[in-house]
Design an enzyme around this catalytic site. Sequence first.
Site, PDB file in Angstrom:
ATOM      1  N   ASN A   1      58.807   1.079  54.209  1.00 18.26           N
ATOM      2  CA  ASN A   1      58.467  -0.097  53.418  1.00 18.26           C
ATOM      3  C   ASN A   1      58.941  -1.360  54.134  1.00 18.26           C
ATOM      4  OD1 ASN A   1      57.718   1.104  50.553  1.00 18.26           O
ATOM      5  ND2 ASN A   1      59.478   2.244  51.310  1.00 18.26           N
TER       6      ASN A   1
ATOM      7  N   ARG B   1      64.656   5.619  46.423  1.00 20.86           N
ATOM      8  CA  ARG B   1      63.641   6.614  46.054  1.00 20.86           C
ATOM      9  C   ARG B   1      62.544   6.657  47.107  1.00 20.86           C
ATOM     10  NH1 ARG B   1      58.238   7.268  45.508  1.00 20.86           N
ATOM     11  NH2 ARG B   1      58.093   5.173  44.582  1.00 20.86           N
ATOM     12  N   ASP B   2      61.692   5.666  47.129  1.00 20.69           N
ATOM     13  CA  ASP B   2      60.596   5.656  48.093  1.00 20.69           C
ATOM     14  C   ASP B   2      61.133   5.624  49.519  1.00 20.69           C
ATOM     15  OD1 ASP B   2      57.909   5.685  48.733  1.00 20.69           O
ATOM     16  OD2 ASP B   2      57.744   3.510  48.796  1.00 20.69           O
TER      17      ASP B   2
ATOM     18  N   HIS C   1      53.874  -1.390  53.289  1.00 23.80           N
ATOM     19  CA  HIS C   1      54.529  -0.664  54.377  1.00 23.80           C
ATOM     20  C   HIS C   1      54.272  -1.400  55.689  1.00 23.80           C
ATOM     21  CE1 HIS C   1      55.625   3.314  52.372  1.00 23.80           C
ATOM     22  NE2 HIS C   1      55.106   2.567  51.403  1.00 23.80           N
TER      23      HIS C   1
ATOM     24  N   HIS D   1      53.408  -4.030  47.239  1.00 24.72           N
ATOM     25  CA  HIS D   1      54.183  -2.936  47.834  1.00 24.72           C
ATOM     26  C   HIS D   1      53.586  -2.666  49.211  1.00 24.72           C
ATOM     27  CE1 HIS D   1      56.501   0.987  47.311  1.00 24.72           C
ATOM     28  NE2 HIS D   1      55.804   1.198  48.414  1.00 24.72           N
TER      29      HIS D   1
ATOM     30  N   CYS E   1      55.608   7.914  53.400  1.00 23.13           N
ATOM     31  CA  CYS E   1      55.058   8.722  52.307  1.00 23.13           C
ATOM     32  C   CYS E   1      54.766  10.127  52.804  1.00 23.13           C
ATOM     33  CB  CYS E   1      53.783   8.084  51.759  1.00 23.13           C
ATOM     34  SG  CYS E   1      53.004   9.061  50.451  1.00 23.13           S
TER      35      CYS E   1
END
Length: 692
Positions: free
Chosen positions: A277, A36-37, A237, A235, A268
């Site tokens: 990420n 997803r991300d 990056h 989370h 993003c």
Amino acid sequence: MLSSTRFRSWRISRRTLGTLAPFAKNVVNIVEVGARDGLQNEKGAIIPVETKVELINRLARAGVTNLEAGSFVSPKWVPQMGGTADVLKGIDHLPGVHYSVLIPNQRGLDDLFALLDGQPTITDEISIFTAATDAFNQANLNCTTAESLKKLVPVAQAAQDRGLRVRGYVSVVIACPYSGRVDYKRVREVAKELLDMGCYEVSLGDTVGKGRPHEVAEMLEEVKRDVRVEKLAGHFHDTYGTAVANVLTALEHGVRTIDSSVGGLGGCPYSPGATGNVATEDVLYALLGSKYRVAGSNGGTIGLEDIVDIGWWISEKLGRPSASRVVGRLHDCRYLHLHVALSEIRFILLVGRYPMFQKLVSKSYVYDPRPNYPLLITAKRYWIPDASYDNDALTLIFAHGTGFHKENWEPTIDDLQELLLRRGGVRVREIWSIDAPNHGDAAILNENTLSWGYENIFQWEEYARSIHSFLSGFGTGVDVDFKSRNLVGIVQHRRRRMLTVGYYPQIKFHSVIFCELMCMPREYTGPAGNMLSSGAEKRRDTWPSKEEAYKIMKSRGVWSTWDDRVLRLFIECGLRGLPTLDYPSKTVGVTLKCSRAQEAACYRDGTGSTRGYRLLGSFVRNVPTHLIYGAIDDYLPAAVKTDIIDNVVRGVENLASFSRVEGAGHLVNPRGLAQKIYDALNTPLGGIGAKL
């Protein structure tokens, strides 16, 4: 009876409690966000649903238990997230694995509920998100932070009423691309509001990837003033290369859940310049040998080698290199060398305690025994350069089963090495795996010779002869004196491969381990041979590509039950490009290295099996012999196994050891088999040796 909603809520509470126990034991939970991300910001062509499904399935099979499967966001704004409903329908839904979806608003939740009405078990978790700054929320959601939180309250409530877990995200917890440095107090307030509306956990995102360890520490200490740390996740990056350092900082400050993305996928759409990420591979590698253990499925962990393989695969699909530093280090080691390379990484951490694992390497060989034997031999060696050994160190010789090849032993070898590392015991000097002359790489080298008289029947004594020639040194290409080694033969499945009785000079063996031994009396060999040879002749043997072959095999028949590592090696090392002698006019696609005709010819060999059956009793009396069967009598009849034990061996007491691999049939799983081989190697034999 519990209502559906009440039952699902009970299940949620059980899982919530389950996350607290690992927290106290330094167990780290990974939330894999790659599908997803990771994919949402990919440019160019829309990624097919089939690719997303395969990515998620591969990650679940690698041991990941928490995955983001997609997002119910408008494809107009995030095109790569179109088709999430089809992704949820297409994935395998393994037990114990949670496939969450991101829900941006009430419309997205309504779309999910419509899907759940027809398939209520398709997911059990949603994620909701906001940011710590108004500027970021205005760019992302066209509203302020307070307004976004207000909109999320009914979404979270409706999801929980439906029996779904709710996870919260807070973006830009360190720096905002629009307003600069973030007030950590605001991060604390937003995280608390998400928890108050029912989120079981809140993930704190360094969306821009500018955070440094000391800033992460300061932010976490501020948030922990109002929020229990076991409710937090990290989370990070990797825009500035600090993501792994930030992960370790978060762990040191009590966080026990980390979001990561296979291959370092990500970025993003609303954070200009942000890169992917933190790579799952890099997190797993960073924690090797540390006080932390990564939780995986069925009480295990997440396989680093599997994740590296997946990261390489999805990066190839996307047409760009992997962002993972671990994959970058191993880019020359994919597929057949992957397990060896990763063993080197894993074992280097424990140099000194187990020096035999300091630097495991491998090399493939072509051995030419002519004129003593007419067929070329291919073998692969695994060993430790510059290591010293005592006289008791073992050299393991692996022989494969019909239709396989030498590399298919690599998962078992890898798992065996892990056991030797953790538990010690016998010392292994080196390991060899040898192709049958009409299998694997040898089949290509011998293609013309095999067409001169081996097409109808290929007696498995030929494999025994080739092994004997290889170990005797009657040829060129391998400069090893096996006659001075402490040899252990490890033989899979058929006939009498290691029963080289009658060949001279005799080869001294320390012991032999038979795995699913298939020697049997004549009344069994005829029907079995006819069935198997007929099946081999009719089987599919061409595919458009290796990738397509994997996709087909993974979803069909017995292949779908194989350990994924074995299947991948079967395809990478057992298939060859067209054209071939069998298909001279086909120039596109792949086919089997061991052709259908040669596999069928092996199954027509009835004498090898019956002769092995007659010789086995004498063999066991002279050679320390271990016998390993699968606990499931699926392919080899129970009557045959009983006959061998009772009438041929005359009781398990005449064996060096006898064992069954629980939950396995004829195609024994590598991990279970490695455990039994480890046990056999460590069984005291009183120094007995034998000559074959």
